[in-house]
Design a protein around this motif. Structure first.
Motif, PDB file in Angstrom:
ATOM      1  N   HIS A 200       0.857  -1.197   0.000  1.00 20.43           N
ATOM      2  CA  HIS A 200       0.000   0.000   0.000  1.00 20.43           C
ATOM      3  C   HIS A 200       0.891   1.244   0.000  1.00 20.43           C
ATOM      4  CE1 HIS A 200      -3.511  -2.511   0.862  1.00 20.43           C
ATOM      5  NE2 HIS A 200      -2.774  -3.115   1.768  1.00 20.43           N
ATOM      6  N   GLN A 201       1.121   1.805  -1.179  1.00 14.01           N
ATOM      7  CA  GLN A 201       2.086   2.888  -1.313  1.00 14.01           C
ATOM      8  C   GLN A 201       1.664   4.173  -0.614  1.00 14.01           C
ATOM      9  OE1 GLN A 201       2.965   3.401  -5.474  1.00 14.01           O
ATOM     10  NE2 GLN A 201       4.275   1.588  -5.560  1.00 14.01           N
ATOM     11  N   ASN A 202       0.375   4.414  -0.496  1.00 17.00           N
ATOM     12  CA  ASN A 202      -0.094   5.662   0.107  1.00 17.00           C
ATOM     13  C   ASN A 202      -0.332   5.554   1.608  1.00 17.00           C
ATOM     14  OD1 ASN A 202      -0.030   7.199  -2.207  1.00 17.00           O
ATOM     15  ND2 ASN A 202      -2.134   6.710  -2.788  1.00 17.00           N
ATOM     16  N   ILE A 203       0.052   4.424   2.189  1.00 17.71           N
ATOM     17  CA  ILE A 203      -0.149   4.231   3.625  1.00 17.71           C
ATOM     18  C   ILE A 203       1.194   3.955   4.291  1.00 17.71           C
ATOM     19  CG2 ILE A 203      -1.323   2.890   5.414  1.00 17.71           C
ATOM     20  CD1 ILE A 203      -3.424   2.117   3.362  1.00 17.71           C
ATOM     21  N   ASN A 204       1.489   4.690   5.341  1.00 18.67           N
ATOM     22  CA  ASN A 204       2.628   4.394   6.206  1.00 18.67           C
ATOM     23  C   ASN A 204       2.092   4.014   7.577  1.00 18.67           C
ATOM     24  OD1 ASN A 204       4.064   7.199   4.634  1.00 18.67           O
ATOM     25  ND2 ASN A 204       4.593   5.093   4.163  1.00 18.67           N
ATOM     26  N   VAL A 205       2.900   3.301   8.342  1.00 14.85           N
ATOM     27  CA  VAL A 205       2.402   2.773   9.616  1.00 14.85           C
ATOM     28  C   VAL A 205       3.341   3.121  10.767  1.00 14.85           C
ATOM     29  CG1 VAL A 205       1.148   0.869   8.524  1.00 14.85           C
ATOM     30  CG2 VAL A 205       3.518   0.520   9.263  1.00 14.85           C
ATOM     31  N   VAL A 206       2.765   3.128  11.961  1.00 16.85           N
ATOM     32  CA  VAL A 206       3.513   3.355  13.201  1.00 16.85           C
ATOM     33  C   VAL A 206       3.104   2.282  14.199  1.00 16.85           C
ATOM     34  CG1 VAL A 206       3.854   4.891  15.169  1.00 16.85           C
ATOM     35  CG2 VAL A 206       3.704   5.846  12.871  1.00 16.85           C
ATOM     36  N   PHE A 207       4.096   1.615  14.777  1.00 13.96           N
ATOM     37  CA  PHE A 207       3.824   0.595  15.787  1.00 13.96           C
ATOM     38  C   PHE A 207       3.732   1.234  17.177  1.00 13.96           C
ATOM     39  CE2 PHE A 207       5.668  -1.818  12.333  1.00 13.96           C
ATOM     40  CZ  PHE A 207       4.965  -3.018  12.348  1.00 13.96           C
ATOM     41  N   LEU A 208       3.055   0.542  18.074  1.00 10.87           N
ATOM     42  CA  LEU A 208       2.912   1.027  19.443  1.00 10.87           C
ATOM     43  C   LEU A 208       4.267   1.286  20.090  1.00 10.87           C
ATOM     44  CD1 LEU A 208       1.256   1.626  22.001  1.00 10.87           C
ATOM     45  CD2 LEU A 208       1.308  -0.825  22.506  1.00 10.87           C
ATOM     46  N   SER A 209       5.255   0.449  19.806  1.00 11.45           N
ATOM     47  CA  SER A 209       6.571   0.607  20.435  1.00 11.45           C
ATOM     48  C   SER A 209       7.186   1.967  20.123  1.00 11.45           C
ATOM     49  CB  SER A 209       7.515  -0.518  19.988  1.00 11.45           C
ATOM     50  OG  SER A 209       7.606  -0.578  18.578  1.00 11.45           O
ATOM     51  N   GLU A 210       6.933   2.490  18.899  1.00 11.99           N
ATOM     52  CA  GLU A 210       7.451   3.823  18.555  1.00 11.99           C
ATOM     53  C   GLU A 210       6.750   4.905  19.378  1.00 11.99           C
ATOM     54  OE1 GLU A 210       7.518   1.529  15.756  1.00 11.99           O
ATOM     55  OE2 GLU A 210       9.639   1.646  16.255  1.00 11.99           O
ATOM     56  N   LEU A 211       5.448   4.762  19.547  1.00 15.68           N
ATOM     57  CA  LEU A 211       4.705   5.724  20.370  1.00 15.68           C
ATOM     58  C   LEU A 211       5.203   5.698  21.811  1.00 15.68           C
ATOM     59  CD1 LEU A 211       1.018   5.176  19.173  1.00 15.68           C
ATOM     60  CD2 LEU A 211       2.452   7.170  18.721  1.00 15.68           C
ATOM     61  N   GLU A 212       5.445   4.510  22.332  1.00 14.76           N
ATOM     62  CA  GLU A 212       5.916   4.384  23.712  1.00 14.76           C
ATOM     63  C   GLU A 212       7.285   5.026  23.884  1.00 14.76           C
ATOM     64  OE1 GLU A 212       3.727   0.239  25.113  1.00 14.76           O
ATOM     65  OE2 GLU A 212       5.619   0.128  24.017  1.00 14.76           O
ATOM     66  N   GLU A 213       8.146   4.858  22.890  1.00 13.70           N
ATOM     67  CA  GLU A 213       9.493   5.438  22.952  1.00 13.70           C
ATOM     68  C   GLU A 213       9.431   6.965  22.994  1.00 13.70           C
ATOM     69  OE1 GLU A 213      13.416   5.684  20.035  1.00 13.70           O
ATOM     70  OE2 GLU A 213      12.059   3.970  19.864  1.00 13.70           O
ATOM     71  N   ILE A 214       8.598   7.541  22.125  1.00 20.48           N
ATOM     72  CA  ILE A 214       8.464   8.997  22.087  1.00 20.48           C
ATOM     73  C   ILE A 214       7.814   9.514  23.371  1.00 20.48           C
ATOM     74  CG2 ILE A 214       7.351  10.922  20.916  1.00 20.48           C
ATOM     75  CD1 ILE A 214       9.495   9.935  19.202  1.00 20.48           C
ATOM     76  N   ALA A 215       6.780   8.818  23.840  1.00 22.96           N
ATOM     77  CA  ALA A 215       6.088   9.252  25.057  1.00 22.96           C
ATOM     78  C   ALA A 215       7.043   9.259  26.246  1.00 22.96           C
ATOM     79  CB  ALA A 215       4.892   8.342  25.335  1.00 22.96           C
ATOM     80  N   LEU A 216       7.907   8.256  26.318  1.00 26.84           N
ATOM     81  CA  LEU A 216       8.894   8.208  27.404  1.00 26.84           C
ATOM     82  C   LEU A 216       9.868   9.373  27.290  1.00 26.84           C
ATOM     83  CD1 LEU A 216      10.153   6.731  29.822  1.00 26.84           C
ATOM     84  CD2 LEU A 216      11.495   5.369  28.190  1.00 26.84           C
ATOM     85  N   HIS A 217      10.326   9.637  26.076  1.00 29.87           N
ATOM     86  CA  HIS A 217      11.251  10.760  25.859  1.00 29.87           C
ATOM     87  C   HIS A 217      10.604  12.082  26.262  1.00 29.87           C
ATOM     88  CE1 HIS A 217      14.135  13.424  23.880  1.00 29.87           C
ATOM     89  NE2 HIS A 217      13.094  14.036  23.348  1.00 29.87           N
ATOM     90  N   GLN A 218       9.353  12.287  25.843  1.00 24.30           N
ATOM     91  CA  GLN A 218       8.661  13.530  26.186  1.00 24.30           C
ATOM     92  C   GLN A 218       8.486  13.659  27.694  1.00 24.30           C
ATOM     93  OE1 GLN A 218       4.987  13.378  23.931  1.00 24.30           O
ATOM     94  NE2 GLN A 218       5.855  14.545  22.245  1.00 24.30           N
ATOM     95  N   SER A 219       8.132  12.563  28.330  1.00 26.28           N
ATOM     96  CA  SER A 219       7.893  12.592  29.769  1.00 26.28           C
ATOM     97  C   SER A 219       9.164  12.947  30.538  1.00 26.28           C
ATOM     98  CB  SER A 219       7.359  11.230  30.227  1.00 26.28           C
ATOM     99  OG  SER A 219       7.068  11.243  31.593  1.00 26.28           O
ATOM    100  N   ILE A 220      10.294  12.360  30.125  1.00 30.27           N
ATOM    101  CA  ILE A 220      11.565  12.636  30.795  1.00 30.27           C
ATOM    102  C   ILE A 220      12.032  14.062  30.511  1.00 30.27           C
ATOM    103  CG2 ILE A 220      14.021  12.031  30.841  1.00 30.27           C
ATOM    104  CD1 ILE A 220      13.188   9.125  30.329  1.00 30.27           C
ATOM    105  N   SER A 221      11.894  14.491  29.258  1.00 32.46           N
ATOM    106  CA  SER A 221      12.430  15.793  28.849  1.00 32.46           C
ATOM    107  C   SER A 221      11.556  16.962  29.273  1.00 32.46           C
ATOM    108  CB  SER A 221      12.614  15.826  27.326  1.00 32.46           C
ATOM    109  OG  SER A 221      13.500  14.820  26.902  1.00 32.46           O
TER     110      SER A 221
END
Length: 379
Positions: A200-221
């Motif tokens: 599916h060329q017009n669709i990109n995806v994000v896994f939960l693990s990526e969201l968790e990584e960013i959320a942790l970074h935001q929370s710490i920073s």
């Protein structure tokens, strides 16, 4: 510490104007000027910061720089006061290369000739959620993503906020194989990693693990998370107009709740069991506090139908009762008129790791989801 090579007032003014007086940190983007309580004054919380230190001993100092280079606009980045302090207190986390990327991206977004910013402002965050299990949330999320990409001819970001990541598996990518997929964004601590799909060329995806990584970074920073800003900045950079989120049960994690509360549209699938309406009620209770939500839809998923493809009258009566309850709270639940039909092949094919969206046996289902998209997003 030696003599400082400070910026001139002209450099500071042009620097601030080039990013429209917004903080260049993509996880912040705070407006740094505003009205004072007195009519003849303004308030500014912005700073022209040195990317490489103004004097020896400062953060990211470069001894090979000349004084002219240190005080030039090429060595400057505009930040709010909070982010300015943060980058100087942790130069390892905020290296020179990262700060140059922040500056470049911020100025590109402000450029009047860059249409990405306008696309980002029109972003629709569409969440699929129901605290009840067995109503097909993950499949609905995948099917809606594909239908939007076809019907609207728009780039779609399909996000899994569910532990199972089934919605992405249905689209043809499993988490253990994601390293083979191409990153669409630079691998940077404050940016979201998204992955191409082979089918599916017009669709990109994000896994939960990526969201968790960013959320942790935001929370710490920053001491808090801001997934809304994260999703919107991702949309601006990649020209996504639709982000479709599989929010699973919706209330299991802070990530699910935060995404739900920043969603513009929420689709609640309901199936053949009464607990689906209880789950719908819990989701709507949360959405009463949402400032972003514009539409709540209920979708009659496959289990809602009788054997002859008719809507189960008793189950629909339950929905109408719930609808009346939430009207008292000024919360309108819209009834999607398109009904996804039953299909005897669906349960078997979902788990065969094939490209189900090109399966002729399921054409009636995917046609129905295209009609759902037309009904909800083509008015």
């Amino acid at each position: 510490m030696g003599k400082r090579d400070d910026f001139s007032n002209k450099v500071k003014k042009i620097l601030a104007q080039r990013c429209a007086y917004q903080c260049s940190n993509p996880s912040c983007e705070k407006v740094t000027v505003g009205a004072h309580s007195q009519n003849d004054k303004a308030v500014s919380i912005g700073r022209a910061c040195h990317i490489e230190a103004a004097s020896e001993g400062g953060p990211r100092y470069n001894k090979n720089m000349s004084p002219e280079e240190r005080k030039s606009i090429s060595n400057a980045i505009w930040l709010c006061a909070s982010c300015a302090d943060r980058i100087d207190k942790d130069e390892i986390r905020y290296p020179v290369k990262l700060l140059h990327e922040w500056k470049s991206d911020a100025e590109k977004m402000i450029n009047p000739d860059n249409h990405k910013r306008a696309a980002g402002n029109n972003i629709r965050i569409v969440s699929i959620a129901n605290t009840a299990g067995g109503v097909g949330k993950s499949f609905v999320s995948a099917a809606i993503s594909v239908a939007i990409s076809k019907v609207k001819s728009k780039k779609v970001l399909s996000v899994s906020a569910s532990q199972s990541n089934h919605s992405i598996e249905f689209l043809g990518l499993e988490e253990e194989n994601k390293k083979a997929a191409q990153y669409k964004l630079k691998d940077c601590a404050v940016k979201l990693k998204t992955y191409n799909l082979p089918s599916h060329q017009n669709i990109n995806v994000v896994f939960l693990s990526e969201l968790e990584e960013i959320a942790l970074h935001q929370s710490i920073s920053f001491g808090r998370t801001d997934l809304k800003k994260l999703l919107h900045s991702t949309a601006k950079e990649n020209e996504y107009e639709y982000i479709v989120c599989d929010c699973g049960r919706g209330l299991d994690t802070n990530i699910q709740r935060e995404i739900l509360l920043c969603s513009t549209d929420v689709i609640i699938p309901v199936g053949q069991h009464n607990h689906a309406f209880h789950g719908m009620g819990l989701i709507c209770d949360l959405l009463k506090n949402s400032e972003a939500c514009e539409n709540i839809w209920t979708l009659y998923s496959m289990g809602f139908l009788t054997a002859n493809q008719k809507i189960n009258v008793g189950m629909r009566r339950r929905f109408l009762e719930k609808q009346e309850v939430f009207k008292k709270f000024n919360l309108e639940i819209n009834e999607i008129k398109t009904v996804v039909p039953k299909n005897s092949y669906i349960d078997k094919l979902l788990w065969e790791k094939e490209d189900i969206f090109n399966c002729n046996k399921l054409k009636d289902i995917f046609f129905a989801y295209e009609e759902v998209v037309k009904e909800c997003f083509c008015n």
